[in-house]
Design a protein around this motif. Structure first.
Motif, PDB file in Angstrom:
ATOM      1  N   SER A  19       0.833  -1.207   0.000  1.00  0.00           N
ATOM      2  CA  SER A  19       0.000   0.000   0.000  1.00  0.00           C
ATOM      3  C   SER A  19       0.869   1.259   0.000  1.00  0.00           C
ATOM      4  O   SER A  19       0.615   2.212  -0.745  1.00  0.00           O
ATOM      5  CB  SER A  19      -0.920  -0.009   1.222  1.00  0.00           C
ATOM      6  OG  SER A  19      -1.664   1.173   1.305  1.00  0.00           O
ATOM      7  N   PHE A  20       1.914   1.257   0.824  1.00  0.00           N
ATOM      8  CA  PHE A  20       2.828   2.389   0.876  1.00  0.00           C
ATOM      9  C   PHE A  20       3.514   2.600  -0.473  1.00  0.00           C
ATOM     10  O   PHE A  20       3.581   3.711  -0.989  1.00  0.00           O
ATOM     11  CB  PHE A  20       3.868   2.177   1.976  1.00  0.00           C
ATOM     12  CG  PHE A  20       4.933   3.221   2.003  1.00  0.00           C
ATOM     13  CD1 PHE A  20       4.696   4.467   2.565  1.00  0.00           C
ATOM     14  CD2 PHE A  20       6.181   2.976   1.444  1.00  0.00           C
ATOM     15  CE1 PHE A  20       5.680   5.447   2.566  1.00  0.00           C
ATOM     16  CE2 PHE A  20       7.168   3.945   1.445  1.00  0.00           C
ATOM     17  CZ  PHE A  20       6.915   5.187   2.013  1.00  0.00           C
ATOM     18  N   LEU A  21       4.034   1.518  -1.054  1.00  0.00           N
ATOM     19  CA  LEU A  21       4.779   1.614  -2.314  1.00  0.00           C
ATOM     20  C   LEU A  21       3.888   2.032  -3.485  1.00  0.00           C
ATOM     21  O   LEU A  21       4.362   2.642  -4.437  1.00  0.00           O
ATOM     22  CB  LEU A  21       5.479   0.291  -2.618  1.00  0.00           C
ATOM     23  CG  LEU A  21       6.581  -0.091  -1.628  1.00  0.00           C
ATOM     24  CD1 LEU A  21       7.071  -1.498  -1.900  1.00  0.00           C
ATOM     25  CD2 LEU A  21       7.712   0.910  -1.649  1.00  0.00           C
ATOM     26  N   ARG A  22       2.612   1.741  -3.417  1.00  0.00           N
ATOM     27  CA  ARG A  22       1.661   2.178  -4.461  1.00  0.00           C
ATOM     28  C   ARG A  22       1.455   3.696  -4.415  1.00  0.00           C
ATOM     29  O   ARG A  22       1.067   4.299  -5.402  1.00  0.00           O
ATOM     30  CB  ARG A  22       0.315   1.484  -4.294  1.00  0.00           C
ATOM     31  CG  ARG A  22       0.312   0.029  -4.666  1.00  0.00           C
ATOM     32  CD  ARG A  22      -1.077  -0.573  -4.400  1.00  0.00           C
ATOM     33  NE  ARG A  22      -1.057  -2.005  -4.305  1.00  0.00           N
ATOM     34  CZ  ARG A  22      -1.161  -2.833  -5.335  1.00  0.00           C
ATOM     35  NH1 ARG A  22      -1.296  -2.352  -6.549  1.00  0.00           N
ATOM     36  NH2 ARG A  22      -1.143  -4.140  -5.148  1.00  0.00           N
ATOM     37  N   LYS A  23       1.719   4.303  -3.264  1.00  0.00           N
ATOM     38  CA  LYS A  23       1.513   5.746  -3.096  1.00  0.00           C
ATOM     39  C   LYS A  23       2.723   6.574  -3.501  1.00  0.00           C
ATOM     40  O   LYS A  23       2.597   7.782  -3.715  1.00  0.00           O
ATOM     41  CB  LYS A  23       1.158   6.048  -1.638  1.00  0.00           C
ATOM     42  CG  LYS A  23      -0.173   5.488  -1.216  1.00  0.00           C
ATOM     43  CD  LYS A  23      -0.408   5.715   0.264  1.00  0.00           C
ATOM     44  CE  LYS A  23      -1.660   4.997   0.727  1.00  0.00           C
ATOM     45  NZ  LYS A  23      -1.816   5.063   2.180  1.00  0.00           N
ATOM     46  N   VAL A  24       3.886   5.964  -3.579  1.00  0.00           N
ATOM     47  CA  VAL A  24       5.106   6.697  -3.918  1.00  0.00           C
ATOM     48  C   VAL A  24       5.259   6.708  -5.433  1.00  0.00           C
ATOM     49  O   VAL A  24       5.474   5.673  -6.047  1.00  0.00           O
ATOM     50  CB  VAL A  24       6.354   6.062  -3.266  1.00  0.00           C
ATOM     51  CG1 VAL A  24       7.602   6.858  -3.625  1.00  0.00           C
ATOM     52  CG2 VAL A  24       6.185   5.962  -1.755  1.00  0.00           C
TER      53      VAL A  24
END
Length: 140
Positions: free
Chosen positions: A119-124
């Motif tokens: 989820s975090f990596l999808r936002k960066v």
């Protein structure tokens, strides 16, 4: 935990392309942008092209450029292109499986951590990373 070199170089290559949005860059120019071995790029770039993240333009003035806006490409997209079975623990790797999974009290927690990381990596986005690269260069 560490990401593979291939994955690290894939992310670096897309950062270089994002920092030169609209430009067509040679393999050598991409490699020079972040000290990536050119031979490694020969393995990574086709995966990024196949995933639709990067375009390959043939010819003497050919090279590579982003296939879509940097704001629409996330680190997760590159991870999925380079290593479609990226997992934090072997038990989450669908290719390998885990015979302990049905009875393991830890699997659910590994999965929760995997979901949080993804989820975090999808936002960066690479737009963010290109901007950060500019800031770093300006600070020097």
């Amino acid at each position: 935990m560490q990401v593979s070199r291939e994955l690290d170089y894939g992310v670096r290559a897309v950062v270089v392309l994002a920092a030169h949005t609209g430009s067509v860059l040679s393999k050598r120019r991409i490699a020079e942008g972040f000290s990536i071995p050119v031979n490694f790029l020969a393995i990574i770039l086709p995966k990024l092209v196949h995933a639709g993240l990067v375009e390959s333009l043939p010819g003497p003035r050919g090279g590579y450029r982003l296939a879509r806006a940097a704001r629409l490409i996330s680190i997760y997209d590159v991870i999925h292109a380079v290593d479609s079975n990226f997992s934090l623990n072997r038990c989450l790797d669908e290719r390998k499986g885990c015979e302990q999974k049905p009875d393991c009290p830890v699997t659910a927690y590994w999965q929760e951590l995997q979901d949080t990381v993804e989820s975090f990596l999808r936002k960066v986005t690479f737009e963010q990373l290109a901007k950060r690269l500019e800031e770093i260069k300006a600070e020097k």
